[in-house]
Design an enzyme around this catalytic site. Structure first.
Site, PDB file in Angstrom:
ATOM      1  N   HIS A   1     -53.172  19.711 -34.153  1.00  0.00           N
ATOM      2  CA  HIS A   1     -54.242  20.134 -33.247  1.00  0.00           C
ATOM      3  C   HIS A   1     -55.395  20.581 -34.133  1.00  0.00           C
ATOM      4  O   HIS A   1     -55.174  21.134 -35.214  1.00  0.00           O
ATOM      5  CB  HIS A   1     -53.860  21.361 -32.414  1.00  0.00           C
ATOM      6  CG  HIS A   1     -52.645  21.218 -31.557  1.00  0.00           C
ATOM      7  ND1 HIS A   1     -51.375  21.431 -32.020  1.00  0.00           N
ATOM      8  CD2 HIS A   1     -52.520  20.930 -30.237  1.00  0.00           C
ATOM      9  CE1 HIS A   1     -50.511  21.265 -31.033  1.00  0.00           C
ATOM     10  NE2 HIS A   1     -51.169  20.965 -29.943  1.00  0.00           N
TER      11      HIS A   1
ATOM     12  N   ASP B   1     -54.914  23.997 -35.611  1.00  0.00           N
ATOM     13  CA  ASP B   1     -53.837  24.179 -36.608  1.00  0.00           C
ATOM     14  C   ASP B   1     -54.422  23.981 -37.998  1.00  0.00           C
ATOM     15  O   ASP B   1     -53.988  24.609 -38.964  1.00  0.00           O
ATOM     16  CB  ASP B   1     -52.728  23.118 -36.478  1.00  0.00           C
ATOM     17  CG  ASP B   1     -52.183  22.981 -35.090  1.00  0.00           C
ATOM     18  OD1 ASP B   1     -52.181  23.980 -34.364  1.00  0.00           O
ATOM     19  OD2 ASP B   1     -51.758  21.861 -34.740  1.00  0.00           O
TER      20      ASP B   1
ATOM     21  N   ASP C   1     -38.116  24.013 -28.014  1.00  0.00           N
ATOM     22  CA  ASP C   1     -38.558  23.174 -29.143  1.00  0.00           C
ATOM     23  C   ASP C   1     -37.597  23.224 -30.329  1.00  0.00           C
ATOM     24  O   ASP C   1     -38.008  23.473 -31.475  1.00  0.00           O
ATOM     25  CB  ASP C   1     -39.954  23.620 -29.622  1.00  0.00           C
ATOM     26  CG  ASP C   1     -41.080  23.107 -28.734  1.00  0.00           C
ATOM     27  OD1 ASP C   1     -40.880  22.123 -28.004  1.00  0.00           O
ATOM     28  OD2 ASP C   1     -42.177  23.701 -28.776  1.00  0.00           O
TER      29      ASP C   1
HETATM   30  C1  XUL Z   1     -46.308  21.908 -25.924  1.00  0.00           C
HETATM   31  C2  XUL Z   1     -46.383  20.663 -26.712  1.00  0.00           C
HETATM   32  C3  XUL Z   1     -47.613  20.477 -27.522  1.00  0.00           C
HETATM   33  C4  XUL Z   1     -48.076  19.061 -27.596  1.00  0.00           C
HETATM   34  C5  XUL Z   1     -49.406  18.880 -28.295  1.00  0.00           C
HETATM   35  O1  XUL Z   1     -45.147  22.031 -25.186  1.00  0.00           O
HETATM   36  O2  XUL Z   1     -45.472  19.879 -26.724  1.00  0.00           O
HETATM   37  O3  XUL Z   1     -47.370  20.973 -28.781  1.00  0.00           O
HETATM   38  O4  XUL Z   1     -47.147  18.261 -28.223  1.00  0.00           O
HETATM   39  O5  XUL Z   1     -50.402  19.643 -27.766  1.00  0.00           O
END
Ligand code: XUL
Ligand code: CO
Length: 439
Positions: A101, A104, A309
């Site tokens: 991003h 980042d 995640d």
């Molecule tokens: C959030 C997510 C983000 C996207 C990119 O759940 O997955 O990190 O991958 O904005």
């Protein structure tokens, strides 16, 4: 140049018997599986945000992780150090791609002008490091969800000024992604949704989201960005309802707003779970609609209702994912991006290596199992047989559109004593297990 991981050498393939936790047991980049090497099939990518800037923060706890590359009082110094750490990590891990991003990579400034200038400066640093290492950008994106200005949304904000601000950030993120040779550009609409319909003009918000995406398509054409546009579905979190809910919703949205020829989908495993689907379901649905573009490779925890995640270590799931991806003819120009973070307690730098090794080995093993399964044709033969009634007689007429309710009504009167074969689910599950265990 500062070395951030001095105790770690390049991670290499040593095979399943090695037992060295800092080696690959299954990921052998040059090994050929079917028509491609593992490296070509898997197209692994490091997520800049989790791996470099992740601090182990959760809803109940502050940072448990302090990375040496973040310990600078000047945020631009930290951004440069972070970039060096990123490329050292990718080199040592043999990961060919990264994703980021805008925020980042470079810190937000006091004004938008400053923020954009910071980005331009860091883009130069990234470009140099890419030239030195040969690493590539899988996709870029703009973070339109963290800052409080996006509290009511970005493209779907009730404020036109926020819409314009978000447009400026996407404009710059697209320019940088192009400059760095990015192969895709992702839209994940973290705040593009609502908390309550009591204050929401649902129609205007959806129309505006589509307007925003059309503007991005137009601008990409204007500057000659030829990468693939991707939408990343997620049903909720942070909003109660996110507009890009799941693959089916996104396919409908793209068709409604005449965007379907410009976008494919980036499917994240745990977003599928949060939507009440399996990862394989989302991949399959995208594949049969011709929109399977890329993957955010992670996994959730079914006992936790949020987006954990985690690194993808479940070989059953990676096998079924690769089964879909192989039938898609691969993911290129997409790839497998580890949108995954080490657990809060895994706070040492070496844990970043263990985590990525675990994910890469799980996908390499899944690739081999899926390839073996497809080569055997056992599932495909069973499925072909299961639907054989549509290849001749009345079934063929249905498929060819040669009959309607009148003809079928007459046919059914003569054929109402129906016997059905077994669906053989358990047998098929044991076939899958055999390929996972023996491939
Ligand atoms: C959030 C997510 C983000 C996207 C990119 O759940 O997955 O990190 O991958 O904005
Ligand atoms: Co993601």
């Amino acid at each position: 140049m500062t070395v951030y991981f001095p105790e770690i050498d390049k991670i290499v393939y040593e095979g399943p018997k090695s037992g060295n936790p800092l080696a690959f047991s299954y990921y052998d980049p040059q090994k050929v599986v079917g028509d491609k090497t593992m490296e070509e099939h898997l197209r692994f990518s490091m997520a800049y945000w989790h791996t470099l800037t992740g601090q182990g923060v959760d809803m109940f706890g502050s940072a448990s992780i302090q990375r040496p590359w973040e310990q600078f009082s000047d945020p631009m110094e930290a951004a440069k150090a972070r970039a060096c750490a990123a490329f050292e990590f990718m080199e040592k891990m043999q990961i060919p791609y990264y994703c980021f991003h805008d925020v980042d990579a470079a810190p937000e400034g006091a004004t938008l002008k400053e923020t954009l200038a910071n980005l331009d400066q860091i883009a130069e640093t990234l470009k140099d490091l890419m030239a030195k290492t040969g690493k590539k950008l899988l996709w870029g994106t703009a973070n339109l969800f963290s800052h409080p200005r996006f509290m009511h949304g970005a493209a779907t904000s009730p404020s036109a000024d926020v819409f314009a601000y978000a447009a400026a950030r996407v404009k710059k993120a697209l320019e940088i992604t192009k400059e760095l040779g990015g192969e895709n550009y992702v839209f994940w609409g973290g705040r593009e949704g609502y908390e309550t319909l009591l204050n929401t003009d649902l129609k205007l918000e959806l129309d505006n989201l589509a307007r925003f995406l059309h503007m991005a398509v137009d601008y990409a054409q204007e500057i000659g960005f030829t990468g693939q546009f991707l939408i990343e579905p997620k049903p909720k979190e942070p909003t109660k309802h996110q507009y890009d809910f799941d693959v089916a919703t996104v396919v409908g949205f793209l068709k409604t707003y005449d965007l379907d020829q410009h976008f494919k989908i980036n499917i994240e495993a745990n977003h599928a779970t949060l939507a009440g689907h399996t990862f394989q379901h989302e991949l399959r649905l995208a594949r049969i609609n011709g929109v399977l573009g890329s993957v955010d490779a992670n996994q959730g925890d079914k006992l936790l209702g949020w987006d954990t995640d985690q690194f993808p270590t479940n070989i059953y799931t990676t096998t079924l994912a690769m089964y879909e991806i192989l039938q898609n003819g691969g993911l290129a120009p997409g790839g497998l991006n580890f949108d995954a973070k080490v657990r809060r307690g895994s706070h040492e730098a070496v844990d970043l290596f263990y985590a990525h090794i675990a994910g890469m080995d799980a996908f390499a093993r899944g690739l081999e199992a899926a390839h073996s399964l497809l080569l055997s044709g056992e599932l495909e033969e069973f499925i072909a047989e299961r639907y054989a009634s549509y290849t001749s007689g009345v079934g063929e007429q249905i498929v060819k559109g040669q009959v309607g309710l009148k003809e079928l009504g007459a046919y059914a009167l003569e054929h109402d004593q129906i016997t059905l074969p077994s669906g053989r689910q358990e047998l098929l599950e044991s076939i899958l297990n055999r390929h996972i265990l023996q491939a």
